[in-house]
Write an enzyme that holds these catalytic residues in place. Structure first.
Site, PDB file in Angstrom:
ATOM      1  N   ASN A   9       0.856  -1.191   0.000  1.00 56.13           N
ATOM      2  CA  ASN A   9       0.000   0.000   0.000  1.00 56.13           C
ATOM      3  C   ASN A   9       0.896   1.246   0.000  1.00 56.13           C
ATOM      4  O   ASN A   9       1.708   1.438   0.910  1.00 56.13           O
ATOM      5  CB  ASN A   9      -0.889  -0.025   1.254  1.00 56.13           C
ATOM      6  N   HIS A  12       0.917   6.299   1.754  1.00 60.25           N
ATOM      7  CA  HIS A  12       1.620   7.285   2.574  1.00 60.25           C
ATOM      8  C   HIS A  12       2.827   7.917   1.893  1.00 60.25           C
ATOM      9  O   HIS A  12       3.429   8.851   2.436  1.00 60.25           O
ATOM     10  CB  HIS A  12       1.904   6.707   3.953  1.00 60.25           C
ATOM     11  N   ARG A  20       3.223  18.926   1.702  1.00 61.51           N
ATOM     12  CA  ARG A  20       3.875  20.163   1.252  1.00 61.51           C
ATOM     13  C   ARG A  20       3.353  20.648  -0.095  1.00 61.51           C
ATOM     14  O   ARG A  20       3.858  21.614  -0.637  1.00 61.51           O
ATOM     15  CB  ARG A  20       5.389  19.932   1.141  1.00 61.51           C
ATOM     16  N   HIS A  45      -5.637   3.496  -1.602  1.00 58.77           N
ATOM     17  CA  HIS A  45      -6.950   3.805  -1.030  1.00 58.77           C
ATOM     18  C   HIS A  45      -7.316   5.213  -1.482  1.00 58.77           C
ATOM     19  O   HIS A  45      -6.708   6.184  -1.025  1.00 58.77           O
ATOM     20  CB  HIS A  45      -6.848   3.704   0.496  1.00 58.77           C
ATOM     21  N   HIS A  52      -4.751  11.463   0.668  1.00 60.21           N
ATOM     22  CA  HIS A  52      -3.433  11.032   0.169  1.00 60.21           C
ATOM     23  C   HIS A  52      -3.514  10.740  -1.337  1.00 60.21           C
ATOM     24  O   HIS A  52      -3.151  11.595  -2.135  1.00 60.21           O
ATOM     25  CB  HIS A  52      -2.815   9.888   1.000  1.00 60.21           C
ATOM     26  N   GLU A  72      -8.737   0.399  -3.036  1.00 60.89           N
ATOM     27  CA  GLU A  72      -9.594   0.412  -1.847  1.00 60.89           C
ATOM     28  C   GLU A  72     -10.479   1.645  -1.916  1.00 60.89           C
ATOM     29  O   GLU A  72      -9.996   2.743  -2.208  1.00 60.89           O
ATOM     30  CB  GLU A  72      -8.738   0.478  -0.582  1.00 60.89           C
ATOM     31  N   THR A 102      -7.248   6.659  10.613  1.00 58.46           N
ATOM     32  CA  THR A 102      -7.095   5.551   9.676  1.00 58.46           C
ATOM     33  C   THR A 102      -8.325   4.656   9.814  1.00 58.46           C
ATOM     34  O   THR A 102      -9.141   4.873  10.702  1.00 58.46           O
ATOM     35  CB  THR A 102      -5.788   4.777   9.940  1.00 58.46           C
ATOM     36  N   GLY A 194      -2.244  -2.286   9.809  1.00 60.95           N
ATOM     37  CA  GLY A 194      -1.401  -2.194  11.003  1.00 60.95           C
ATOM     38  C   GLY A 194      -0.332  -3.268  11.107  1.00 60.95           C
ATOM     39  O   GLY A 194       0.307  -3.393  12.151  1.00 60.95           O
ATOM     40  N   GLY A 215       1.126  -1.286   4.304  1.00 60.95           N
ATOM     41  CA  GLY A 215       1.559   0.012   3.804  1.00 60.95           C
ATOM     42  C   GLY A 215       2.374   0.824   4.782  1.00 60.95           C
ATOM     43  O   GLY A 215       3.571   1.031   4.599  1.00 60.95           O
ATOM     44  N   HIS A 216       1.724   1.280   5.837  1.00 63.55           N
ATOM     45  CA  HIS A 216       2.321   2.291   6.714  1.00 63.55           C
ATOM     46  C   HIS A 216       3.694   1.873   7.241  1.00 63.55           C
ATOM     47  O   HIS A 216       4.646   2.660   7.219  1.00 63.55           O
ATOM     48  CB  HIS A 216       1.348   2.591   7.863  1.00 63.55           C
TER      49      HIS A 216
HETATM   50  C1  LIG Z   1      -8.422  -0.097   4.358  1.00 61.36           C
HETATM   51  C2  LIG Z   1      -7.120  -0.064   5.019  1.00 61.36           C
HETATM   52  O1  LIG Z   1      -6.923  -0.684   6.018  1.00 61.36           O
HETATM   53  C3  LIG Z   1      -5.988   0.749   4.512  1.00 61.36           C
HETATM   54  O2  LIG Z   1      -6.105   1.119   3.202  1.00 61.36           O
HETATM   55  C4  LIG Z   1      -5.828   1.964   5.285  1.00 61.36           C
HETATM   56  O3  LIG Z   1      -7.066   2.585   5.352  1.00 61.36           O
HETATM   57  C5  LIG Z   1      -4.758   2.853   4.674  1.00 61.36           C
HETATM   58  O4  LIG Z   1      -5.216   4.124   4.434  1.00 61.36           O
HETATM   59  P1  LIG Z   1      -5.360   5.196   5.627  1.00 61.36           P
HETATM   60  O5  LIG Z   1      -4.022   5.293   6.272  1.00 61.36           O
HETATM   61  O6  LIG Z   1      -5.877   6.404   4.992  1.00 61.36           O
HETATM   62  O7  LIG Z   1      -6.358   4.638   6.612  1.00 61.36           O
HETATM   63  N1  LIG Z   2      -5.878  -2.850   3.641  1.00 56.39           N
HETATM   64  C1  LIG Z   2      -4.781  -2.609   4.508  1.00 56.39           C
HETATM   65  C2  LIG Z   2      -3.730  -1.859   3.799  1.00 56.39           C
HETATM   66  O1  LIG Z   2      -3.796  -1.656   2.608  1.00 56.39           O
HETATM   67  C3  LIG Z   2      -2.534  -1.372   4.524  1.00 56.39           C
HETATM   68  O2  LIG Z   2      -2.802  -0.877   5.798  1.00 56.39           O
HETATM   69  P1  LIG Z   2      -1.565  -0.286   6.639  1.00 56.39           P
HETATM   70  O3  LIG Z   2      -0.432  -1.300   6.571  1.00 56.39           O
HETATM   71  O4  LIG Z   2      -1.156   1.002   5.979  1.00 56.39           O
HETATM   72  O5  LIG Z   2      -2.097  -0.125   8.036  1.00 56.39           O
END
Ligand SMILES: CC(=O)[C@@H](O)[C@H](O)COP(=O)(O)O
Ligand SMILES: NCC(=O)COP(=O)(O)O
Length: 243
Positions: A9, A12, A20, A45, A52, A72, A102, A194, A215-216
Site C-alpha cells: 500500500n 503514505h 507540502r 486507497h 493522500h 480500496e 485511519t 497495522g 503500507g504504513h
Molecule cells: C483499508 C485499510 O486498512 C488501509 O487502506 C488503510 O485505510 C490505509 O489508508 P489510511 O491510512 O488512509 O487509513
Molecule cells: N488494507 C490494509 C492496507 O492496505 C494497509 O494498511 P496499513 O499497513 O497502511 O495499516
C-alpha cells in the site's frame, strides 16, 4: 507450505507529498520501486476526502502498474463509477469515516447487505474482482458470501493495536478461526491493516491467507532503509513464516 502474496500500500508516499503540496515523492515512482523489489500487487486507497491518493494518481497508476492494482474505496456511487472507469484488477470495499485517522474497523456488510451486494454485482459484471474488508466475524463472512464477493480482507488492526500479549493472542485466534471458516465457504482470504515487521509472522503463518496488504510500516521503514529494501525485507518476513 504454499506461497503468500504481498500487496504494498503506497498511500503514505502520497501523504508525504500532499503535506507540502509538492510533486514529490510520487506514488507512481513508489509503485515501480515496490514492484521491482518483489511486490505482488499495489494497493491504493482513494479516500473520499483525497487526503493522500488523488484521482491523478489513480489515472496514471492504472497505466504504469505492472502487477495488479487493488483499489480500496468506500461504497459510494462516485467511487463505484471511478472503479468502472479505471478498471483495476481488484477493488476492496472499505468503511470510511471522514474524521478518522485511519480505517478503524471492518465494513458492516451484514448491516448494509443490499447496498454492498449491488456494488459487488456491478463491479463483478465489469470484470473487477471484489474483496470486502471485514472484521474477523462469522456474521460478516456469511454476509460477504451472500454478496457473492470472491475475496475478503480480514482487518488486522485490533491484533496490531493489542496492548498485551494475551490480547494479541486472543485477536490472532479470532483471525485464524475466521480465515479457516471463510476458506471452508470457498472465499479467498486476504488480511491487512497495522501489520509491521514485528507482528506480521503469526499472521503470515495462517495457512488460509492468500495475500497481505501492508503500507504504513513499509513506508515508515523506507525512510531509513530505502523502499526497495523495506519491501524485500517485509516479503522475506512473510515467506519465512511459511517455511
Ligand atoms: C483499508 C485499510 O486498512 C488501509 O487502506 C488503510 O485505510 C490505509 O489508508 P489510511 O491510512 O488512509 O487509513
Ligand atoms: N488494507 C490494509 C492496507 O492496505 C494497509 O494498511 P496499513 O499497513 O497502511 O495499516
Amino acid at each position: 507450505m504454499n506461497n503468500i502474496l504481498l500487496g504494498v500500500n503506497i498511500d503514505h508516499i502520497a501523504t508525504l507529498r500532499n503535506a507540502r503540496g509538492t510533486r514529490y515523492p510520487d506514488p507512481v515512482h513508489a509503485a515501480e520501486v515496490a514492484e521491482r523489489a518483489g511486490a505482488d500487487g499495489i494497493t491504493i486507497h482513494l479516500r473520499e476526502d483525497r487526503r493522500h491518493i488523488t484521482d491523478r494518481d489513480v489515472r496514471i497508476l492504472r497505466e504504469t502498474i505492472q502487477t495488479r492494482m487493488n483499489l480500496e474505496m468506500a461504497v459510494t456511487d462516485e467511487m463505484v463509477q471511478i472503479a468502472l472507469d479505471t478498471q483495476p484488477e481488484f477493488v476492496c470495499l472499505v468503511p470510511e469515516k471522514r474524521e478518522e485517522l485511519t480505517t478503524e474497523g471492518g465494513l458492516d456488510v451484514a448491516g448494509q447487505l443490499e447496498k454492498i451486494k449491488a456494488a459487488t454485482a456491478t463491479l463483478t459484471e465489469a470484470g473487477i474482482k471484489v474483496s470486502l474488508f471485514i472484521d474477523a466475524d462469522r456474521t460478516q463472512i456469511d454476509a460477504a458470501v451472500a454478496c457473492g464477493a470472491p475475496y475478503i480482507e480480514l482487518h488486522t488492526g485490533h491484533y496490531a493495536d493489542a496492548e498485551t500479549e494475551e490480547e494479541q493472542q486472543a485477536e490472532l485466534k479470532k483471525i485464524a478461526a475466521a480465515a479457516s471458516y471463510a476458506d471452508d465457504q470457498g472465499i479467498k482470504v486476504n488480511a491487512g491493516h497495522g501489520l509491521t515487521y514485528h507482528n506480521v509472522k503469526p499472521i503470515a503463518a495462517l495457512p488460509e491467507l492468500y495475500e497481505l496488504n501492508i503500507g504504513h510500516s513499509i513506508i515508515g521503514r523506507a525512510v531509513f532503509d530505502g523502499l526497495d529494501k523495506a519491501v524485500a525485507d517485509m516479503r522475506e518476513e512473510m515467506l519465512s513464516a511459511r517455511r
